[in-house]
Scaffold this active site. Sequence first.
Site, mmCIF file in Angstrom:
data_model
loop_
_atom_site.group_PDB
_atom_site.id
_atom_site.type_symbol
_atom_site.label_atom_id
_atom_site.label_comp_id
_atom_site.label_asym_id
_atom_site.label_seq_id
_atom_site.Cartn_x
_atom_site.Cartn_y
_atom_site.Cartn_z
ATOM 1 C CB CYS A 1 -7.119 10.949 -3.959
ATOM 2 S SG CYS A 1 -5.424 10.592 -3.663
ATOM 3 C CB ALA B 1 -2.007 11.435 -2.348
ATOM 4 C CD GLN C 1 -0.491 9.217 0.885
ATOM 5 O OE1 GLN C 1 -1.286 9.311 0.262
ATOM 6 N NE2 GLN C 1 -0.332 8.002 1.552
ATOM 7 C CE1 TYR D 1 -0.144 7.062 -8.231
ATOM 8 C CE2 TYR D 1 -0.652 6.687 -5.804
ATOM 9 C CZ TYR D 1 -1.212 6.945 -7.175
ATOM 10 O OH TYR D 1 -2.335 6.624 -7.461
ATOM 11 N NE ARG E 1 -1.459 3.235 2.511
ATOM 12 C CZ ARG E 1 -2.871 3.196 2.635
ATOM 13 N NH1 ARG E 1 -3.461 4.569 2.466
ATOM 14 N NH2 ARG E 1 -3.660 2.409 2.399
ATOM 15 C CG LEU F 1 -11.272 -5.373 1.568
ATOM 16 C CD1 LEU F 1 -11.426 -6.626 0.764
ATOM 17 C CD2 LEU F 1 -12.256 -4.330 1.054
ATOM 18 N NE ARG G 1 -12.157 1.824 -1.990
ATOM 19 C CZ ARG G 1 -10.881 1.745 -2.034
ATOM 20 N NH1 ARG G 1 -10.070 1.435 -1.124
ATOM 21 N NH2 ARG G 1 -10.089 2.307 -3.300
#
Length: 373
Positions: free
Chosen positions: A27, A60, A103, A185, A233, A304, A327
């Site tokens: 996002c 999203a 998404q 969500y 997801r 990660l 990330r």
Amino acid sequence: MSAPALFTPYSLGDLRLPNRIVIPPMCQYSADGHGNATDWHLIHLGSLALSGAGLLIIEATAVEPEGRISPDDLGLWSEANAAALGKVIEGVRHHSAMPLAIQLAHAGRKASSAVPWAGGQLLSAEQGGWPCVAPSAVPYSDAEPAPLALDADGLVRVRDAFVAAARRAAAIGLDCIELHGAHGYLLHEFLSPITNRRADAYGGNLENRLRFPLEVFDAVRAVFPAGKPVGMRISATDGVDGGWDLDQSVALAHALKARGCDFIHVSSGGLSPLQKFALGPGYQVPYAARIRAESGLPTIAVGLITDAEQAEAIVADGQADLVGVARSMMYDPHWPWHAAARLGAQVEAPRQYWRSAPRGVGDLFVGAKIGMR
């Protein structure tokens, strides 16, 4: 010499991916306040689309205004939204052939929040917020008001909003849809007994709690072009005793596969502030590995995953079919280039960048031919 597993092709439905690296949804909270994409999205997605990854999933994207996480979320509930995002996609396509997914999401009781850099807290009406909806009137925390429980008409409205957004996604040329059933969500809220306290056909036992997410999947699958993949997801576990767990996630994966689901993207948590996870490299990969082994559904692993050797081992060892790098990709938009260089593979790159390959890494870029006078 065969290519590293991370750089072998893979197909989701009729969509062929050049390698196993996926850029998950991240996002940006940078729409114009009405759900419309902005120049930021062109810059952001354009950069990632030059990375050489196998698939890029757009963040999203809310299917109705009330389903936004924040007032600045991307949306696809209107033709104006579709036109703005379509313009971004057209710009990206001029310079990249990378497959593009989106998404589709509804934030449920976690909607109406400030953007992360403004604290991320629930917004009041005076702050520009709006009433949240959920399966049941169970607040995210004791400090927040309870959301409104969706009635029968509300369920139809939300399902139809997903369908309308899927039609718009097809119309602007997106290759794939991922339904957001994770991170606390709305669809995740229906799955978990912590947030789903309903006494009707959509609550109670596992079959009932699966019902609405599966209805949404079926409705979206019915309107998105055949051969173009639709996946979901999920959070494999809530990380809270008595919540959604891995056994139930396996059951969901079996149900999705029976309905023609093309992939499952396995994350965890996000439903409750009481969650507990032992964070570490690849900490969510075992969830993906079990779901893949027991359901046979193509699986994307995340959590990660930061270096090339780690990602290569996940695919080579059969723990997942695809690896999501999120990330780390924002920190290093050329992560796939560097992974290919470390593993001795080749990756797609724009011709304008062919001269950037360091000496000693071999033929890093597919088709690269350099000549200068």
